[in-house]
Scaffold this active site. Structure first.
Site, PDB file in Angstrom:
ATOM      1  N   ARG A  31     -29.180  44.764 -22.798  1.00 57.63           N
ATOM      2  CA  ARG A  31     -28.044  45.463 -22.134  1.00 57.63           C
ATOM      3  C   ARG A  31     -28.189  46.768 -22.800  1.00 57.63           C
ATOM      4  O   ARG A  31     -27.900  47.788 -21.989  1.00 57.63           O
ATOM      5  CB  ARG A  31     -26.882  44.932 -22.414  1.00 57.63           C
ATOM      6  CG  ARG A  31     -26.504  43.747 -21.728  1.00 57.63           C
ATOM      7  CD  ARG A  31     -25.420  43.174 -22.157  1.00 57.63           C
ATOM      8  NE  ARG A  31     -25.112  41.720 -21.152  1.00 57.63           N
ATOM      9  CZ  ARG A  31     -24.328  40.822 -21.431  1.00 57.63           C
ATOM     10  NH1 ARG A  31     -23.648  40.837 -22.693  1.00 57.63           N
ATOM     11  NH2 ARG A  31     -24.186  39.936 -20.621  1.00 57.63           N
ATOM     12  N   LYS A 202     -21.945  23.392 -10.263  1.00 61.18           N
ATOM     13  CA  LYS A 202     -21.047  23.181  -9.379  1.00 61.18           C
ATOM     14  C   LYS A 202     -20.812  23.998  -8.265  1.00 61.18           C
ATOM     15  O   LYS A 202     -20.977  25.015  -7.955  1.00 61.18           O
ATOM     16  CB  LYS A 202     -19.625  23.416 -10.230  1.00 61.18           C
ATOM     17  CG  LYS A 202     -19.303  22.398 -11.313  1.00 61.18           C
ATOM     18  CD  LYS A 202     -18.041  22.594 -11.755  1.00 61.18           C
ATOM     19  CE  LYS A 202     -17.625  22.158 -13.102  1.00 61.18           C
ATOM     20  NZ  LYS A 202     -16.459  22.935 -13.611  1.00 61.18           N
ATOM     21  N   GLY A 358     -26.158  34.268 -13.540  1.00 64.21           N
ATOM     22  CA  GLY A 358     -26.348  33.849 -15.180  1.00 64.21           C
ATOM     23  C   GLY A 358     -27.626  32.908 -15.471  1.00 64.21           C
ATOM     24  O   GLY A 358     -28.608  33.353 -16.097  1.00 64.21           O
ATOM     25  N   GLY A 381     -21.299  37.561 -13.191  1.00 65.78           N
ATOM     26  CA  GLY A 381     -20.194  37.451 -12.460  1.00 65.78           C
ATOM     27  C   GLY A 381     -19.710  38.618 -11.491  1.00 65.78           C
ATOM     28  O   GLY A 381     -19.380  38.581 -10.487  1.00 65.78           O
TER      29      GLY A 381
HETATM   30  P1  AMP Z   1     -24.452  27.597 -12.841  1.00 59.31           P
HETATM   31  O1  AMP Z   1     -23.890  28.191 -14.197  1.00 59.31           O
HETATM   32  O2  AMP Z   1     -23.454  27.292 -11.973  1.00 59.31           O
HETATM   33  O3  AMP Z   1     -25.468  28.367 -12.362  1.00 59.31           O
HETATM   34  O4  AMP Z   1     -24.850  26.436 -13.411  1.00 59.31           O
HETATM   35  C1  AMP Z   1     -26.180  26.249 -14.728  1.00 59.31           C
HETATM   36  C2  AMP Z   1     -26.144  24.810 -15.137  1.00 59.31           C
HETATM   37  O5  AMP Z   1     -26.307  23.788 -14.202  1.00 59.31           O
HETATM   38  C3  AMP Z   1     -27.168  24.452 -15.950  1.00 59.31           C
HETATM   39  O6  AMP Z   1     -26.853  24.703 -17.318  1.00 59.31           O
HETATM   40  C4  AMP Z   1     -27.886  23.588 -15.669  1.00 59.31           C
HETATM   41  O7  AMP Z   1     -28.327  22.542 -16.716  1.00 59.31           O
HETATM   42  C5  AMP Z   1     -27.049  22.772 -14.771  1.00 59.31           C
HETATM   43  N1  AMP Z   1     -27.733  21.760 -13.622  1.00 59.31           N
HETATM   44  C6  AMP Z   1     -28.454  22.162 -12.856  1.00 59.31           C
HETATM   45  N2  AMP Z   1     -28.890  21.141 -12.102  1.00 59.31           N
HETATM   46  C7  AMP Z   1     -28.239  19.823 -12.536  1.00 59.31           C
HETATM   47  C8  AMP Z   1     -28.297  18.711 -12.405  1.00 59.31           C
HETATM   48  N3  AMP Z   1     -28.987  18.126 -11.509  1.00 59.31           N
HETATM   49  N4  AMP Z   1     -27.253  17.972 -12.948  1.00 59.31           N
HETATM   50  C9  AMP Z   1     -26.301  18.621 -13.842  1.00 59.31           C
HETATM   51  N5  AMP Z   1     -26.452  19.818 -14.352  1.00 59.31           N
HETATM   52  C10 AMP Z   1     -27.330  20.560 -13.478  1.00 59.31           C
END
Ligand code: AMP
Length: 401
Positions: A31, A202, A358, A381
């Site tokens: 950064r 999610k 991220g 974000g």
């Molecule tokens: P995000 O911050 O929403 O991009 O989520 C990233 C996180 O999603 C990472 O820490 C991954 O380990 C998790 N992730 C990705 N695929 C899966 C999965 N199939 N089941 C559980 N967690 C997951």
């Protein structure tokens, strides 16, 4: 940057919220390096630079006696590192605003750099307080915002302060200019076909993004944990995979919207499934819609990787947000790796690829492919909100005030 900085004092908001080592030395200076072009430009034109940034969350992590842990969160920790990056001495004010800060700012000569204490030592910062912003503004002649990572926050140093400068005396730094230019290539008239690759944990974190992108893309590839909510919504058996029961209807609505708009949505046909959420779990390949009761999908499978890669290689514009699996664990990182390699290969054929958000940024860095894609956004974000079509307060404050 359309200001002539000669003999001007520039108040520059940067994002020096860097990870620190146990001895408080700078752990990762990405950064800081991101802000160097702006700082060097102002100095080379004969201006002086007053830098402000936050570092950590000092007001959330108070000492046991309720006071601010100044020793832990002081921005002084970054001063010597900044000095070595710039190759000149850097001054420090242990006040963010106040008589000492004013005195140091007043005495600053062209070519000199002053760092103000952590803006978040003041509760007024997050409140976007007018009086605090005014005190900051009084330190300088012009204002430059180059902190893309906090541009979605209406804080005093990122937003309120801008109104105390005339339109001609405030501008974006090079980093924000670059982020906006690259987001624009995705949002406005992208070269087609355009593909969004969306993953991560999610659906609920990305509802707005998914919905907005369905107005823009030709293809959408959905992987990661969020894919299983879509698969279950369509009647699939997903075992113990991640699912958001309250988002099943929404998933169906998004699929219906895509169909109506003739957008191809690909969900992973197969998955790497595991009998526990652990690096050492037993794992095997299974169709994503027939995952046995005690198993869970932790990565996209080989058929999905192939299908996703084919679409990626045929795309002219790519946006990638979120990993395809639990890439932090070696056994479930292959899907994310294959997709990253496909994005890199497509980029080498002339595709514009933007990695925003991220964990996909972390994945690209981890794989050493940062230089192989067109642009890796520095603001998770902020980039997400920009792509969701929101107006970022820090951007608006410069443009419209
Ligand atoms: P995000 O911050 O929403 O991009 O989520 C990233 C996180 O999603 C990472 O820490 C991954 O380990 C998790 N992730 C990705 N695929 C899966 C999965 N199939 N089941 C559980 N967690 C997951």
């Amino acid at each position: 940057m359309n200001i002539n900085f000669k003999s001007k004092k520039a108040l520059v908001r940067v994002d020096f919220n860097v990870p620190l080592n146990d001895d408080f030395s700078v752990g990762d200076d990405t950064r800081m390096k991101g802000a160097l072009p702006t700082i060097n430009h102002i100095l080379s034109e004969g201006g002086a630079v007053i830098l402000m940034s936050h570092l950590g969350r000092p007001l959330k992590k108070l000492k046991e006696d309720g006071s601010v842990d100044r020793q832990r969160f002081t921005l002084h920790h970054i001063v010597s590192h900044l000095s070595s990056l710039l190759g000149i001495p850097v001054k420090f004010s242990d006040q963010t605003v106040g008589p000492k800060a004013s005195e140091l700012a007043a005495g600053l000569q062209p070519g000199e750099v002053l760092v103000l204490e952590n803006t978040r030592f003041q509760k007024e910062e997050k409140k976007g307080d007018q009086a605090f912003a005014r005190q900051l503004a009084d330190l300088a002649d012009v204002y430059v915002n180059d902190a893309f990572g906090t541009a979605h926050r209406a804080h005093a140093s990122t937003t309120t302060v801008a109104q105390f400068f005339n339109t001609a005396d405030r501008c974006f730094g090079f980093l924000i200019e670059k982020e906006l230019k690259n987001a624009d290539r995705i949002l406005n008239n992208p070269t087609r076909p355009m593909t969004a690759i969306i993953g991560g944990a999610k659906v609920s974190d990305k509802i707005l993004l998914l919905d907005k992108l369905l107005d823009a893309v030709d293809n959408m590839l959905i992987g990661g944990g969020m894919a299983y909510t879509f698969i279950k919504a369509q009647g699939g058996q997903i075992g113990k995979s991640l699912v958001e029961e309250d988002k099943l209807d929404l998933a169906l609505q998004l699929l219906a919207k895509a169909k109506k708009k003739n957008i191809t949505i690909l969900l992973p046909e197969d998955s790497v499934i595991a009998d526990a959420f652990s690096e050492s779990a037993n794992h095997k390949i299974a169709p994503s819609a027939s995952i046995p009761g005690e198993w869970m999908g932790l990565d996209i499978g080989p058929k999905a990787r192939k299908a996703f890669s084919e679409v990626i290689l045929q795309s002219e514009t790519i946006l990638w947000n979120g990993p395809m699996g639990v890439f932090e664990m070696e056994a479930f990182a292959n899907g994310t790796k294959t997709i990253a390699q496909a994005v890199a290969e497509s980029t080498s054929d002339g595709t514009f690829s933007l990695i925003g958000g991220g964990d996909s940024v972390a994945a690209i860095n981890q794989l050493g492919l940062t230089e192989e894609v067109s642009y890796v956004s520095t603001g998770g974000g902020a980039m997400l909100e920009l792509l969701e079509g929101k107006t970022l307060p820090g951007i608006k404050a410069i443009q419209e005030g």
